[in-house]
Write an enzyme that holds these catalytic residues in place. Structure first.
Site: not given
Lengths: 488, 479
Positions: A80, A155, A179
């Site tokens: 990420k 996210s 997330s």
């Protein structure tokens, strides 16, 4: 090519490497080719590290030959974009960090490198991890591999999509209010948020420091255990990381849940939870029951306050955490300003997206003189009550099982103009962050729209083992072959 | 109307730990800009603070020395404001649970001892340092100072004058230096003092509107700034005006305070608990361990010096002004020098020579044992005080022992009576006038003759013996 190695799990690849069926270099090349082919549709990656990935793969092959490989050596993965790495950029998918290169590696990146991981690159996310659809990225809109018109969740949408689309064997994301679990559920992969303190946050660009936790996205529960083995453990650079022994999580993968009490919180299974998701989750519970687990109704009476509490605490912490992005030392800086006030104003206005600005303002407000007691302090008290709910519930059960999300992935654009609706996507995941508990999302079937649904298993603090045990047993016995997204 | 001043002090002290409070960078003040920096103290994304244990111990030691209660459980908080010298745009500080609270310090002003309350002492991180080019245009930030541990010590509004503020700062600095926790160098910014000043009619309970005076570079400057501010406020009130609550800077060149920022634009710091750091727990065992490591504090030592060594309050005060001075004195006494003589030599000639050489007592090249040996030679009559004075600079510069030096230079005092009788007779013969005067009853004439004798022996004659022999010789030749 006789086999599609990119479809394999990490443990399958480890076997193949050991047996000499393929090499890390070949597998890395295959993944890079897959990214080139598929990613224009999925748009999971924001930065692909072609060269360094192949270098790492060749190093991995040397280790494999030397017999010093770990289970993750040579296995390609994605990060990420908020995990700091000296390789490539670390932008949190925000314009304010356009081109930013971290001077150091996050602890998890360091640990993965030591394990011989092959990092393919950085993947998309909601800007600074604020969102539930990855639509708040300043880079691109990532698609759900199961239906390109849908969001991958957020996210960590890029992480979930990269794994679901076989563009990475596994990925690391972060979970502040869901997330990891929510996008894992949306994209049909396994996603786990360990107990707060289990994984070092050093090098994770902070959104809400008391809630953030790094965790893996994998193709199955065994891989999840393997990645946890590599990344968990105390780090002296993060004093909130727990100084506790880390068990070998693969020991939890017995397939046996006999005698396990699974708590079903009545506040989650309300009439509002309907349709396919409820059906898939209830089927999953039946499977666990068939394997000897005992369902128990439990109560989490303060559940209704979780979303409100969460949005006070996370925005308050974010308002301070994001203050450092001011254009003074790094990142983007507004040009032609007349003084420092204007520098801040213009840099932040141009650099931060609307959702980020909204949350900074909310957080600033709830901490303001005269409002602190009414919002922040009260939210902290309510947070304690929510945590107590779980402590009490766990007197009657060993794990708690719920849907990961109330609904499957929604359409791109569907909720982007309605922040409150968007916030409700995390209804079932937020409480575990507030209570600092470990939780996993494991795919539990497709809805009639052919979109994945996720089963969430929540455990006691630092009892990842029970969570993995439950998830693995379900996965082994769920009775259907988990399909693949309809991609090329 | 009679007014009285009400003054509270806020003192920021940089703790001289080896590394910064939240990272491993050096706290060295003299390094080139931005060389003692790392991702943590630069506030790079993803970094986390790790609390320096030594900084907590130093803070607790100060708290104990200031007679404070120590919080069993305290925490760090984030103080939010934007400024380019603040790497994260929040300062990690302590808000409602300081490490130490509710203490006091004794000051002596005009011979009177007064107790000044200490509200709290809390730990925080220092900011970076901004510099600007003359005429504007460019600004630079040096992050070497960013994250240096800082202890903020807040007094109760118990101070009533500039002189008391001066005494408070002096006493505080003395304690901090005794503890060895800070360099307390105002010029380098390792000690910064701010005064909150208001005045009120004598007898009134309620406080007046206060102003805060900053940017003072010395204790005497602080005293002057306070005195100026009291006078300024009095004048405003006497002219029927009202005091504006504001921050004022001290302009040392003009000797006035200047308005800097009014309360209207004061910050809302939005404090909240620092989620990146665990609470700080100082249990009784740790507190007692720190207490056991405390040195003897200045006021206790001063009293002991008066008591044990028979020193005057003034001498005891001078000799305990710094821990190094007191240690030096005690080492000299330990080496068998009589305390009074040791005190006189240290406060007199030794200090004068150190001042001339711009040396601190801690760096005194003359070892205490050598000074004691020299005093011993005076005591046993080997050398005169005069000779000792003369050789002291060389003693200090060469590192030789006093014994070696006087032998080398042939400075051993002449205490041989036969030798002195011969010289005395020569002096009497050479000075018939004064000799006759003495015999005629002018006792003063003897002094002249002693002087002549000392001159003839190049000062080496034992003065007591010289006196006796001259008197005897003058008397005997009369017979």
């Amino acid at each position: 090519m006789d086999r599609e190695w990119f479809r394999m799990t990490a443990h399958e690849l480890a076997d193949a490497f050991r047996n000499g069926d393929t090499t890390a270099e070949a597998v890395a090349e295959e993944h890079l080719a897959r990214i080139e082919k598929i990613d224009p549709q999925v748009q999971a990656y924001v930065d692909v590290w072609q060269e360094s990935a192949l270098d790492a793969a060749r190093d991995a092959d040397a280790r494999i030959r030397a017999g010093t490989a770990t289970p993750l050596t040579g296995v390609p993965m994605s990060l990420k974009d908020l995990l700091c790495s000296t390789e490539g950029t670390t932008t949190c998918c925000s314009h304010i960090l356009d081109g930013y290169r971290s001077p150091y590696d996050a602890t998890v990146v360091e640990r993965l490198r030591e394990a011989g991981a092959v990092v393919l690159g950085k993947v998309n996310m909601d800007e600074f991890a604020m969102g539930s659809s990855t639509e708040n990225s300043a880079r691109q809109t990532t698609r759900n591999p199961w239906n390109l018109k849908c969001v991958p969740g957020g996210s960590s949408g890029g992480s979930a999509a990269s794994v679901a689309a076989d563009e990475a064997v596994y990925s690391l994301g972060s979970d502040t209010g869901g997330s990891i679990r929510q996008p894992a559920s949306c994209c049909g992969c396994v996603g786990m948020k360990p107990t707060y303190g289990r994984v070092s946050r050093y090098g994770l660009v902070a959104f809400a420091s008391s809630l953030d936790q790094i965790g893996p996205f994998t193709k199955d529960v065994r891989d999840c255990a393997l990645v946890l083995n590599a990344i968990c453990g105390h780090d002296k650079r993060d004093t909130t990381s727990a100084n506790l022994a880390v068990p070998d999580f693969t020991q939890a993968l017995t397939g046996d849940v006999s005698g396990l009490r699974i708590g079903l919180p009545k506040e989650y299974y309300t009439d509002a939870l309907g349709g396919d998701v409820r059906d898939r989750v209830e089927t999953a519970i039946d499977i666990l029951k068939d394997r000897g687990a005992t369902p128990v109704e439990v109560s989490l009476p303060h559940t209704e306050y979780a979303v409100a509490v969460y949005y006070i605490i996370c925005t308050a912490e974010a308002s301070a955490n994001l203050a450092r992005f001011d254009g003074v030392r790094y990142g983007q800086r507004a040009a032609n300003v007349k003084d420092v006030r204007e520098l801040y104003h213009q840099t932040k206005s141009a650099g931060f997206g609307l959702e980020v600005q909204r949350r900074i303002m909310l957080g600033t407000y709830v901490l303001s003189s005269g409002y602190y007691d009414a919002y922040y302090l009260k939210a902290q008290k309510a947070r304690s009550l929510i945590a107590q709910d779980f402590t009490k519930a766990f007197e009657h059960c060993d794990v708690i099982v719920t849907p990961t999300t109330p609904t499957p992935a929604f359409r791109i654009g569907e909720k982007i103009d309605d922040p409150l609706q968007m916030y409700l996507s995390d209804l079932f995941t937020i409480s575990t962050n507030l209570a600092a508990l470990p939780a996993i999302s494991v795919p539990c079937g497709l809805t009639t729209e052919q979109l994945p649904a996720g089963l969430q298993v929540i455990g006691r603090p630092f009892d990842e083992t029970a969570v993995l045990r439950t998830a693995y047993a379900y996965e082994q016995h769920r009775g259907f072959d988990w399909g693949r997204p309809p991609l090329g | 109307m009679n007014y009285e001043a009400v003054i509270g002090m806020e003192v920021h002290v940089e703790l001289n730990t080896r590394s910064k409070v939240f990272c491993g960078c050096s706290t060295n003040f003299h390094a080139p800009p931005n060389t003692n920096v790392c991702p943590v103290c630069l506030g790079m994304p993803g970094t986390l603070p790790v609390l320096n244990r030594q900084a907590v111990e130093f803070s607790v030691a100060v708290g104990l020395a200031l007679d404070c209660s120590i919080s069993r459980w305290s925490k760090m908080d984030r103080k939010n404001y934007f400024y380019p010298d603040l790497a994260k745009n929040y300062q990690i500080s302590q808000y409602d649970l300081p490490l130490s609270f509710d203490g006091a310090i004794n000051i002596i002003v005009g011979g009177e001892t007064k107790r000044i309350g200490i509200t709290r002492a809390h730990l925080e991180e220092d900011t970076a340092r901004n510099t600007h080019t003359l005429g504007g245009g460019d600004s630079g930030v040096d992050f070497n100072r960013s994250g240096v541990p800082l202890l903020e010590i807040v007094s109760e509004p118990d101070i009533r004058s500039g002189a008391e503020a001066y005494a408070y700062l002096t006493a505080l600095k003395q304690i901090l230096q005794y503890l060895g926790v800070s360099d307390c160098n105002m010029e380098e910014g390792s000690l910064r003092a701010e005064a909150n000043i208001s005045i009120r009619p004598v007898g009134q309970e309620a406080f007046g509107v206060k102003t805060e005076v900053k940017n003072v570079a010395s204790f005497s400057g602080t005293q002057k700034a306070i005195e100026y501010e009291i006078a300024r406020q009095r004048q405003i009130l006497e002219n029927g005006g009202a005091i504006t609550q504001e921050t004022r800077g001290w302009d040392a060149d003009r000797g006035i305070t200047v308005s800097q920022r009014s309360k209207e634009s004061a910050h809302d710091y939005r404090y909240f608990p620092e989620p990146d750091l665990a609470p700080i727990v100082v249990d009784t065992a740790w507190e007692e361990q720190i207490r056991a490591g405390l040195p003897e504090l200045p006021q206790v030592r001063r009293a002991r010096f008066e008591e044990a060594f028979g020193l005057s309050p003034y001498d005891a005060g001078v000799l305990t002004a710094s821990r190094e001075m007191a240690d030096y004195f005690e080492a000299v006494v330990e080496a068998k020098a009589p305390p009074k003589q040791a005190a006189n030599w240290i406060m007199g000639d030794v200090q004068a020579l150190l001042t001339y050489r711009e040396l601190d007592i801690a760096d005194c090249p003359l070892a205490p044992v050598e000074l004691a040996a020299m005093i011993g030679l005076i005591e046993n009559g080997t050398i005169s005080g005069k000779i000792a004075k003369d050789i002291l600079p060389e003693l200090m510069d060469t590192g030789k022992s006093a014994q070696d030096l006087i032998e080398e230079k042939g400075l051993v005092q002449i205490s041989d009576a036969d030798e002195l009788v011969t010289v005395a007779r020569e002096v009497i013969a050479a000075n018939p006038g004064p000799a006759a005067d003495y015999r005629a009853g002018k006792a003063k004439a003897l002094g002249f003759l002693v002087g002549q004798l000392m001159k003839a022996t190049k000062g080496k004659a034992n003065p007591k013996l010289a006196n006796e022999i001259l008197a005897r010789e003058l008397g005997s030749s009369e017979d």
